[in-house]
Write a protein that holds these residues in place. Sequence first.
Motif, mmCIF file in Angstrom:
data_model
loop_
_atom_site.group_PDB
_atom_site.id
_atom_site.type_symbol
_atom_site.label_atom_id
_atom_site.label_comp_id
_atom_site.label_asym_id
_atom_site.label_seq_id
_atom_site.Cartn_x
_atom_site.Cartn_y
_atom_site.Cartn_z
ATOM 1 N N VAL A 283 -0.640 5.245 -1.451
ATOM 2 C CA VAL A 283 -0.598 3.790 -1.366
ATOM 3 C C VAL A 283 -1.406 3.300 -0.167
ATOM 4 O O VAL A 283 -2.241 2.391 -0.291
ATOM 5 C CB VAL A 283 0.858 3.289 -1.272
ATOM 6 N N PHE A 284 -1.182 3.883 0.984
ATOM 7 C CA PHE A 284 -1.909 3.447 2.175
ATOM 8 C C PHE A 284 -3.408 3.718 2.038
ATOM 9 O O PHE A 284 -4.230 2.922 2.508
ATOM 10 C CB PHE A 284 -1.339 4.104 3.426
ATOM 11 N N ALA A 285 -3.759 4.803 1.384
ATOM 12 C CA ALA A 285 -5.176 5.072 1.135
ATOM 13 C C ALA A 285 -5.768 3.992 0.234
ATOM 14 O O ALA A 285 -6.892 3.515 0.454
ATOM 15 C CB ALA A 285 -5.354 6.447 0.507
ATOM 16 N N GLY A 286 -5.016 3.586 -0.788
ATOM 17 C CA GLY A 286 -5.486 2.535 -1.688
ATOM 18 C C GLY A 286 -5.628 1.200 -0.985
ATOM 19 O O GLY A 286 -6.583 0.451 -1.237
ATOM 20 N N VAL A 287 -4.689 0.887 -0.106
ATOM 21 C CA VAL A 287 -4.774 -0.352 0.673
ATOM 22 C C VAL A 287 -6.022 -0.334 1.551
ATOM 23 O O VAL A 287 -6.762 -1.321 1.634
ATOM 24 C CB VAL A 287 -3.513 -0.539 1.527
#
Length: 278
Positions: free
Chosen positions: A230-234
């Motif tokens: 998720v943080f990578a996608g953000v």
Amino acid sequence: MVIEQGQVAVITGAAGGIGKGLAEEAAALGLRLVLSDIDGQRLTALAEELAAQGAEVATLVADVGDPEQVESLLALAQQRFDGVDLLFNNAGVMQTGFSWEITAAQWQRMLDINLRGVINGVRSFVPLLLRQGRPAHIVNTASLAGLISSPMMAPYTVTKQAVVALSETLHYELAMLQAPVSVSVLCPGPVASDIMASNRAAGEAARQLDSLLDSTIRQGMAPRELAQLVFAGVAEGRFWLLPHKSFKPALEQRLASILEETNPVFQMVDVEGEPHGA
């Protein structure tokens, strides 16, 4: 959006499952945390654990279905950290059963938590994020059930598909304003959690289904692994966060059925089990 140490992350449904994974990863990244959950005991335990690791943590026991309580969460973030950079509208519960056997109260509970919780988060926090005038990001937790439908899960599917629609609409609106605020919708498959403990099975058929769902979900992706994705996608600025890729043929089948105007046919999704997420 660039993720930097010292940014403020607000996470609802933070005491378990996906929310806990997000909180743990956010703390590891050096973010300051505002955590909310309806389970005060588990929320306190998590906050103490993260604080012992050096994280700055503020908590509020809150029902996200209540607009006033979400406003209190906003006030806490402002008072404690003077702003918000990341908002995770994550709180969610489960309900199984035939659509006609689910009571009005059960339907209302699902609408209040799974859908109104996200609506309330958007209504309360987006004005602040816009006033701040700096990059910020919102992640709304939906599910694979937000993209494909399954029998015996009507309230979950209805609310999660509504979260996808709300998120996409919000994305268009923020782009229209050329705002520095962006949004993602998270549509995971099975993620290890005890979400089935929140289920109030309607009827014998639902009770028979529940053990299978519970086993599938508990053996799903680790919440911390999901949080890292998720943080990578953000950081990459992606709207669609789809950690379980093997469901895509089922989505293609559904879209083809719509475009070809053929009657839908349900098939089990090959994604380590059924399409269940947050």
